[in-house]
Design an enzyme around this catalytic site. Sequence first.
Site, short mmCIF file in Angstrom:
data_model
loop_
_atom_site.label_atom_id
_atom_site.label_comp_id
_atom_site.label_asym_id
_atom_site.label_seq_id
_atom_site.Cartn_x
_atom_site.Cartn_y
_atom_site.Cartn_z
N GLU A 182 1.10 -1.13 0.03
CA GLU A 182 0.07 -0.10 -0.08
C GLU A 182 0.79 1.22 -0.17
OE1 GLU A 182 -0.99 -2.86 1.48
OE2 GLU A 182 -2.88 -3.15 0.87
N HIS A 199 -11.67 -4.53 8.42
CA HIS A 199 -12.19 -4.30 7.26
C HIS A 199 -13.33 -3.10 6.85
CE1 HIS A 199 -9.31 -7.36 5.63
NE2 HIS A 199 -9.74 -7.41 4.74
C1 LIG Z 1 -2.48 -4.83 3.98
C2 LIG Z 1 -3.74 -5.69 3.11
N1 LIG Z 1 -3.55 -5.28 1.82
C3 LIG Z 1 -4.61 -6.01 1.00
C4 LIG Z 1 -5.30 -6.99 1.62
C5 LIG Z 1 -6.47 -7.98 0.96
N2 LIG Z 1 -5.83 -9.24 0.69
C6 LIG Z 1 -6.36 -10.08 1.58
S1 LIG Z 1 -5.73 -11.58 1.12
C7 LIG Z 1 -4.90 -10.94 0.19
C8 LIG Z 1 -3.84 -11.87 -0.87
C9 LIG Z 1 -2.88 -12.46 0.16
O1 LIG Z 1 -2.02 -13.19 -0.45
P1 LIG Z 1 -1.05 -14.10 0.35
O2 LIG Z 1 -0.25 -13.36 1.32
O3 LIG Z 1 -0.35 -14.95 -0.61
O4 LIG Z 1 -2.01 -15.22 1.06
P2 LIG Z 1 -2.89 -16.10 0.44
O5 LIG Z 1 -4.54 -15.63 0.44
O6 LIG Z 1 -2.35 -16.75 -0.72
O7 LIG Z 1 -2.89 -17.37 1.38
C10 LIG Z 1 -5.23 -9.64 -0.16
C11 LIG Z 1 -4.44 -8.76 -1.26
C12 LIG Z 1 -5.22 -7.25 2.98
N3 LIG Z 1 -5.93 -8.12 4.04
N4 LIG Z 1 -4.10 -6.44 3.79
#
Ligand SMILES: Cc1ncc(C[n+]2csc(CCOP(=O)(O)OP(=O)(O)O)c2C)c(N)n1
Lengths: 327, 327, 323, 323
Positions: free
Chosen positions: B60, B129
Amino acid sequence: MPELSYREAVRDALSTAMRQDDDVFIMGEDIAEMGGSMGVTHGMLDEFGPERVRNTPISEMALAGAAIGAALQGMRPIAEIMYEDFMTLAAEQVVNQAAKHRYMSGGQLTVPVVFRTQGGAGWSPGAQHAQQLEAWFVHIPGLKVVFASTPEDVRGLLWSAIYDDNPVVFFEHRTLYGIKGDVPEKIEPIPIGKARVHREGEDVTVIATGRMVHESLAAAVEAEKEGISVEVVDPRTLQPLDEETLVASVKKTNRAVVAHEAVTRMGFGAEVAAVLQYQAFDWLDAPIERVGSRFTPLPFAPIMESYVIPHMETVLEAIYRTVNKKA
Amino acid sequence: MPELSYREAVRDALSTAMRQDDDVFIMGEDIAEMGGSMGVTHGMLDEFGPERVRNTPISEMALAGAAIGAALQGMRPIAEIMYEDFMTLAAEQVVNQAAKHRYMSGGQLTVPVVFRTQGGAGWSPGAQHAQQLEAWFVHIPGLKVVFASTPEDVRGLLWSAIYDDNPVVFFEHRTLYGIKGDVPEKIEPIPIGKARVHREGEDVTVIATGRMVHESLAAAVEAEKEGISVEVVDPRTLQPLDEETLVASVKKTNRAVVAHEAVTRMGFGAEVAAVLQYQAFDWLDAPIERVGSRFTPLPFAPIMESYVIPHMETVLEAIYRTVNKKA
Amino acid sequence: MAKVESKTTLAKSDLPDVLREMLLIRRFEEKVEERFRAGELPGFLHVTIGEEACAVGVCRALEDGDVIASTHRAHGHTLAKGTHPNEVMAELYGKQEGCSHGYGGSMHLYDVERGNLGANAVIGGGLPQITGAALAFQMRGESRVAVAFFGDGATNIGTFHEALNMAQLWKVPAVFVLEDNHWAESTPESQHSPIRDLSDRAKAFGMKAIKVDGQDVEAVYKATRQALDYARSGKGPVYLHLDTLRFSGHYIGDPQVYRPKDEAKKLRETRDPIELLRAKLSMPDSEFEGMDAEVTEIVEASVEFAKNGTDPAPEDALKNVYA
Amino acid sequence: MAKVESKTTLAKSDLPDVLREMLLIRRFEEKVEERFRAGELPGFLHVTIGEEACAVGVCRALEDGDVIASTHRAHGHTLAKGTHPNEVMAELYGKQEGCSHGYGGSMHLYDVERGNLGANAVIGGGLPQITGAALAFQMRGESRVAVAFFGDGATNIGTFHEALNMAQLWKVPAVFVLEDNHWAESTPESQHSPIRDLSDRAKAFGMKAIKVDGQDVEAVYKATRQALDYARSGKGPVYLHLDTLRFSGHYIGDPQVYRPKDEAKKLRETRDPIELLRAKLSMPDSEFEGMDAEVTEIVEASVEFAKNGTDPAPEDALKNVYA
Ligand SMILES: Cc1ncc(C[n+]2csc(CCOP(=O)(O)OP(=O)(O)O)c2C)c(N)n1
Ligand SMILES: Cc1ncc(C[n+]2csc(CCOP(=O)(O)OP(=O)(O)O)c2C)c(N)n1
Ligand SMILES: [Mg+2]
Ligand SMILES: [Mg+2]
């Protein structure tokens, strides 16, 4: 009663707590050998060692977060964020984590951490080294917010903050570190949530925080010469807010001025004004005056900076306005 | 007049600007193939390609900062921050950089960037959220702050935000994406700084933002049944604030309710109340009522969540309070 | 010490139990998907189907006193760390009997008594706190390790960098577990990360990295033991890279328009951690089906438990804001 | 192309000019220290004494159209990027003639016309903006490079990680210049970073890294050309690691209690970039003294210029908040 500077008072609270309690420690940038950029922790490295007076990398987010993590294990860490402006970098951990863990866990966790930071203009640091952002944290349920203006208050309140089981954002004011004041021999905890009436008066209540407490007290002396009796109240803790004391004062004087160094727009004074007009509506003889910085980033040139931030005179003018504007 | 959903209206503003202007592009997490977590940019990848509908890593701070950097080169980037809660992670770049570059450079730079974000409760996302943090950005000189509540407004205001030479923090409300409304055939820019009077009334003014505009309009209908005539005004832009329209309305009705979903304490309503009590002091027949979320993080369980956030009924109660509390 | 040695690998006799645990998570998640689609579950949910070996392999290896911080994809970690399915399910239904008493929800599962410091809906949000918890263990001379889970997408956020850097600088007893499923929501790793082997992230901190197949629960367990031993013995933190796969959408309801239609299905055929262990154990179908019936019953019961749970009173929302 | 080739190394004939530039920065900074101590300069100031070869070597190598973002230690970068000493000094005195018209001050020197996007008082604050500026160049097909300066201390902040990661992911034409003086304020590198060679930071992003002696201005220039050429040709960003030394305190007035008393003095004897170049050029004392007198005069004149500058009106503070 011994006399301490505001800086020494902060140090005394930290050192005394660290002497009596192994779980208390402090971490921050350049707080060890250098004693912090404001000299607050000067000498503490020698007494407590580098583990408990812990220099950190320039990592405001992780430093705040690591303090939270240690707090979750029952320690009572104090995280120093060198300038309030850098609270923007730690905001996620303070706002989404520290403030909410207890709630989100349904009461399983406590987060006894203190985020100490400082700010304040009047020395031409420019726009990124002197913002006053206390209002942000007052908006966040789960946080307590303290802003102390005297050596006695800063010591007693920091003590209470350290031993509070909630996360506390603790604001110090850069230009106050040098002021001196009497303090009790032994540290007396000052309850979080109690305002302090610095001066009683009949005609108008000035509610002020940080540096503006002193400017307001000076303004009160000036106003007195014009026959205006000014009560000066420092809320000291912005969250929880001692609405009772503020409202009682205004019900007595029927007029209010709210003064802080932060930008007026959406500053803490807005909340105080909103509370007062609601709870003391029928008692108010004039609109509540707000005193704060003009709506600009902080300019560098001293001439401009001085124009932007409020002073004794700004408070005095607000006092004059409020007494003339009779309902 | 065509009908668009709030979501489509946002998309229309983005797509139209991108069609006419190569300097406009959008970047954010999962905005390309997925069309954004709220589906706002759905289909735009196909039209504009991955350079201009740019997926970013979960960063971000850098995403906000890169948008600022491109803006400094004269582009007009729109940075999407998926949830308002994550504005805490971008805060340093938005507050210390975007808001201040023009000022610190003595006018050499312009920063035509838009930070689009969304939040809002009512669907049990939990405490991290759905926060509403618009008040934070209203406190920062150098930023403009927009919070639109209807398809027409969101489109016209986003258009103006994109073509504004200042950084704009643009709030959308999660629960409004689905609502529909008529919009002009061609996009008509809505000036930043102009409130909208949604409904005229005589007895009380409700000043509301985001979702609460709709709750307030519904409350006005209910109040009407009790013979209370309610004016509903949406400031739409919180910074600059159309004080003139708000004050004029309250001088007419002599009563005010301010309603937003953000926590009441230190919320935007505090600023509005502070302004109104100052500028319309002699016109007010009752204390200004504030409506907002209760002072808690957002709980998960729907029963608790619904209790925390304000609804039509909450506004209605405030209306009743204000008309009974005659001065 | 002896105790630690003996746990370096999983005993053969433990494997059926390990399988049962993974299967429980799988069935639990399937049930959650079903109940969500039936409109019974509020909020925003992410299941861990395909990644069960990570949760189980890591959590099995932990000692009493070790703590974890989880992510938005938390059900598996929470179950593997010992919270009863009833309490997890009740939380998803927003009930007082839930492991966060209805205050948290799917992305905020906590069970502090069992060393679960909570799931986090902010990517990277839990990492610095694990550094801090480990620092507390170090300062107090406790023989405990703090463990953080995070995804591949999380390796892009500043919080990750700062937290791991600090942990290594101070050599705190922490293990940072990367569940690398190669997707961050709809964004494939190639679109969110400039490097193809996320173990290289650890090089920026000089942190010891271990990489294993996250579909092989024995390998995960073994690597975790190694990491824990390293951290516990004071040598510093470890970056534990688990190569895994997401068989489901990012969140429940995700139409996965961004992903080749049969990708997940194909992966599932050959790389399902449950099927892999089952094959390794040469478990007869009947035995597996018995086990399946058993865990399915537990899951069904958890739904019953949750539905019969106590709704919080509206005003309960005002509690727990402050200690 | 030919032009670029020819600038790969500094011409011998340019070296005296390079020396003059470094000497100008040195004398400028000494004067700033003096005027600060005399109580004439408000605010918070950081001088770059010892690091002149970094500023000059890098900025000399830039083409027209390239842009920089500087740090809190900005005077040298700003002078080297072509801003007249008068305008820098006037800014430090808070005058309208200053390069930020009195709004910025020492930590916020700007000169946009000359490609200086500004100094930054927030560690790491400028880095993502350089990624973004480079992205704009890339999207517009412009043959320009964006360059960010930062210190060793800055490699610990999340902003650094996110900005470099993103730059590499998108292969934007950026150069990230690490001025590694081995101190972050009072904190030695060993206390703020877990690794001993900060070039390793680049490995987390798979970014090309170049490391050179930051006291050798020719080496800095050459490495910068190499980095710029690489970035400009579309191969992606470069991490340029300059090994340098801070001869002064962190800020003016810093008593340096944390540093061995004679450390800086000793380093200065053997590692002064100005003395090193002077020796290399075998410049006769008289010539050097003439040059010194010349730059000293420029610096003196800049003080005169600044003192005679125009104070802003108080109400000028209300300008420039919005465009
Ligand atoms: C700081 C932040 N930015 C964006 C999000 C929205 N978001 C939730 S899960 C996700 C993807 C996460 O990817 P990863 O770390 O690979 O975990 P996975 O979902 O694959 O288990 C995003 C962008 C968030 N929760 N927190
Ligand atoms: C985010 C942030 N944290 C802390 C500071 C205070 N501070 C100013 S300079 C500095 C040290 C910077 O070290 P380095 O990056 O090595 O640069 P150097 O001063 O050595 O040139 C610190 C901690 C700051 N300006 N910004
Ligand atoms: Mg992933
Ligand atoms: Mg340094």
